[in-house]
Design a protein around this motif. Structure first.
Motif, PDB file in Angstrom:
ATOM      1  N   VAL A 224       0.637  -0.939   0.013  1.00 39.95           N
ATOM      2  CA  VAL A 224       0.362   0.131   0.132  1.00 39.95           C
ATOM      3  C   VAL A 224       1.168   0.896  -0.395  1.00 39.95           C
ATOM      4  O   VAL A 224       2.091   1.059   0.972  1.00 39.95           O
ATOM      5  CB  VAL A 224      -1.108  -0.036   0.959  1.00 39.95           C
ATOM      6  N   VAL A 225       0.516   1.960  -0.954  1.00 36.22           N
ATOM      7  CA  VAL A 225       1.369   3.549  -1.044  1.00 36.22           C
ATOM      8  C   VAL A 225       0.659   4.614   0.333  1.00 36.22           C
ATOM      9  O   VAL A 225      -0.128   4.741   0.308  1.00 36.22           O
ATOM     10  CB  VAL A 225       1.353   3.998  -2.516  1.00 36.22           C
ATOM     11  N   LEU A 249       9.408   2.775   0.609  1.00 42.06           N
ATOM     12  CA  LEU A 249       9.186   2.473  -1.028  1.00 42.06           C
ATOM     13  C   LEU A 249      10.059   2.117  -1.892  1.00 42.06           C
ATOM     14  O   LEU A 249       9.894   0.825  -2.492  1.00 42.06           O
ATOM     15  CB  LEU A 249       7.805   3.118  -1.553  1.00 42.06           C
ATOM     16  N   GLU A 250      11.399   1.916  -1.699  1.00 44.40           N
ATOM     17  CA  GLU A 250      12.008   1.906  -2.271  1.00 44.40           C
ATOM     18  C   GLU A 250      12.363   0.783  -1.954  1.00 44.40           C
ATOM     19  O   GLU A 250      13.129  -0.253  -2.931  1.00 44.40           O
ATOM     20  CB  GLU A 250      12.452   2.887  -2.016  1.00 44.40           C
ATOM     21  N   SER A 251      13.121   0.330  -1.038  1.00 42.51           N
ATOM     22  CA  SER A 251      13.514  -0.964   0.059  1.00 42.51           C
ATOM     23  C   SER A 251      12.368  -2.254  -0.448  1.00 42.51           C
ATOM     24  O   SER A 251      12.936  -2.947  -1.526  1.00 42.51           O
ATOM     25  CB  SER A 251      13.828  -0.933   1.448  1.00 42.51           C
ATOM     26  N   ALA A 258       5.404   3.612  -8.730  1.00 40.65           N
ATOM     27  CA  ALA A 258       6.530   4.644  -8.630  1.00 40.65           C
ATOM     28  C   ALA A 258       7.294   4.041  -6.680  1.00 40.65           C
ATOM     29  O   ALA A 258       6.236   4.305  -6.011  1.00 40.65           O
ATOM     30  CB  ALA A 258       6.188   6.013  -8.693  1.00 40.65           C
ATOM     31  N   GLU A 259       8.245   4.696  -6.655  1.00 36.70           N
ATOM     32  CA  GLU A 259       8.800   4.130  -5.930  1.00 36.70           C
ATOM     33  C   GLU A 259       9.005   5.467  -4.717  1.00 36.70           C
ATOM     34  O   GLU A 259       9.254   6.064  -4.070  1.00 36.70           O
ATOM     35  CB  GLU A 259      10.274   4.075  -5.181  1.00 36.70           C
ATOM     36  N   VAL A 260       7.895   6.318  -4.550  1.00 40.04           N
ATOM     37  CA  VAL A 260       7.522   7.913  -3.571  1.00 40.04           C
ATOM     38  C   VAL A 260       6.058   7.809  -2.866  1.00 40.04           C
ATOM     39  O   VAL A 260       5.582   7.226  -3.427  1.00 40.04           O
ATOM     40  CB  VAL A 260       7.642   9.005  -4.242  1.00 40.04           C
ATOM     41  N   PRO A 261       6.086   8.046  -1.531  1.00 41.78           N
ATOM     42  CA  PRO A 261       4.680   8.470  -1.587  1.00 41.78           C
ATOM     43  C   PRO A 261       3.716   9.125  -1.798  1.00 41.78           C
ATOM     44  O   PRO A 261       4.280  10.467  -3.185  1.00 41.78           O
ATOM     45  CB  PRO A 261       4.881   8.608   0.052  1.00 41.78           C
ATOM     46  N   THR A 262       2.744   9.391  -1.784  1.00 35.68           N
ATOM     47  CA  THR A 262       1.921  10.777  -2.686  1.00 35.68           C
ATOM     48  C   THR A 262       1.282  11.705  -1.004  1.00 35.68           C
ATOM     49  O   THR A 262       1.252  11.089  -0.382  1.00 35.68           O
ATOM     50  CB  THR A 262       0.456  10.202  -2.682  1.00 35.68           C
TER      51      THR A 262
END
Length: 433
Positions: A224-225, A249-251, A258-262
């Motif tokens: 889940v982001v 997220l990157e790990s 996409a490896e970033v939060p929103t």
């Protein structure tokens, strides 16, 4: 059909391939293959191609490029050619990651049958991919909603679920019922994720709540982001939480994500930015500038001023912004009293508010928001990715929807030059309201 040059399109035409999601209609039912060519000015991936064509074979896009290349193919005559009005535009179907419902249906409270009946009308507005957003509510109501929506997502009718809460700050609850907000509860997170059957895609949370770091880590474990929002956090707390979410997220290395939060509806549901106390908004802007977060922007002209929207697009890099509707059950209906979760809201002149006057979601479609952003002075080539490819990449659909590419799902939105809808195709089928 004789092979078209889809695998090796001209230099100025997009191409590519993606996994199939099946030949399904707007309601998820099986559909007969169709062969349709839509001719007009194609806008996708920052390009604007005049006298181009999008060719759909069944539920897939077969070719995107110059009309004259398609017309020379031996099998071109076997396609139904949709000749568009002069100056019409062909866009990818829009992707909305924050939508609570529409046409009288609320994703938190309505039945499966009611939701299935309303979805074609929502898709006919141009949003062909969406996350169904649920409000903070009693735990059993949220679990039940996740079960219903998880089934629909598993069948490909929707793209997944966004939980807006319940781990939010009471001081910035907005239209979220404060009596249903909770502190971190690991068991409830597991229960919601389980009820959604792997279809919970994003969750809004307030980083200043005790246990928020553990929540972020747990969400990422479930695929889940994390989405920071409805928060009263100071700038340091918010910045640290966004950095943690990006690191987690990157790990985790979500395939295709996409490896970033929103950040949930940036500027709304958080303290106003101040030059000596930038708060969560300041942290969000800083992270977005470094492409370490993606900001939700409600472009309806009510949640943010056109000047603020223009500032965001002019100052931040393209991958840092996505448009959302935050649409409620009032979308598509006239002013009056409508439902948002367990409460009623009143919509007047297109603006929804709770009984005590708090802004309550949106009554506009995502296409309405896109139109407002363009009217604010943002070039359409810049605005379209914020409502298509960027949100698609955040939920693992970068190779499936949000762009007009050979091999992608045949999700196509046809609009006038003024961005009024003319036709919508979802998985190659014409969607009628």
């Amino acid at each position: 059909m004789a092979p078209l040059p889809a695998p090796t399109p001209p230099d100025d035409a997009p191409g590519g391939a993606g996994p199939h999601r099946g030949s399904t209609g707007p309601d998820g039912s099986a559909a007969a293959p169709s062969r349709i060519a839509v001719r007009g000015t194609v806008v996708t991936e920052g390009l604007q191609l005049t006298d181009a064509v999008v060719v759909m074979e069944g539920d897939r896009i077969d070719y995107v490029g110059p009309w004259d290349v398609f017309a020379r193919d031996a099998d071109a005559g076997t396609y139904t050619v949709e000749e568009l009005p002069e100056a019409a535009l062909v866009l990818p179907g829009l992707v909305d990651l924050h939508c609570h419902g529409g046409y009288g249906v609320d994703f938190t409270a309505s039945s499966r049958e009611e939701i299935e009946a309303a979805l074609p009308r929502l898709y006919a507005t141009g949003t062909t991919t969406l996350l169904a957003s649920i409000m903070s509510a009693p735990a059993e109501r949220m679990v039940s909603a996740c079960e219903r929506l998880g089934e629909l997502a598993g069948e490909g009718v929707i793209a997944g679920i966004h939980a807006e809460g319940p781990f939010l700050a009471g001081a910035r609850c907005g239209a979220q019922p404060v009596e249903h907000l909770l502190g971190y509860d690991a068991d409830l997170v597991d229960t919601l994720a389980g009820a959604a059957a792997g279809q919970l895609r994003t969750m809004t949370y307030a980083p200043e709540l005790e246990g928020s770091d553990a929540l972020v880590e747990q969400l990422v474990t479930h695929g889940v982001v994390p989405s920071m929002g409805h928060t009263d956090a100071d700038v340091d707390t918010a910045a640290a939480s966004l950095a943690l979410a990006a690191e987690e997220l990157e790990s985790a290395g979500f395939d295709g994500y996409a490896e970033v939060p929103t950040v949930t509806h940036c500027f709304n549901g958080m303290p106003p930015w101040h030059h000596r106390a930038p708060g969560a908004a300041g942290a969000a802007l800083d992270a977005a500038a470094e492409e370490e977060a993606v900001l939700e922007v409600i472009g309806d002209g009510h949640h943010l001023s056109p000047q603020t929207v223009r500032m965001l697009f002019n100052l931040l890099p393209e991958p840092a912004l996505m448009l959302v509707s935050d649409g409620t059950s009032a979308v598509g209906l006239s002013d009056g009293t409508h439902r948002l979760g367990d409460q009623e809201i009143t919509v007047s002149d297109g603006v929804g508010r709770t009984a005590d006057g708090r802004l309550a979601g949106g009554a506009a479609t995502l296409l309405d928001g896109l139109r407002s952003v363009v009217a604010a002075g943002i070039p359409i080539q810049r605005a379209v990715p914020a409502a298509t490819s960027i949100p698609a990449s955040l939920i693992g659909l970068a190779d499936e929807v949000g762009q007009l590419h050979a091999g992608f799902s045949a999700d196509v939105l046809v609009v006038t030059r003024d961005l009024e809808p003319l036709a919508v195709y979802r998985a190659g089928l014409r969607v009628e309201p």
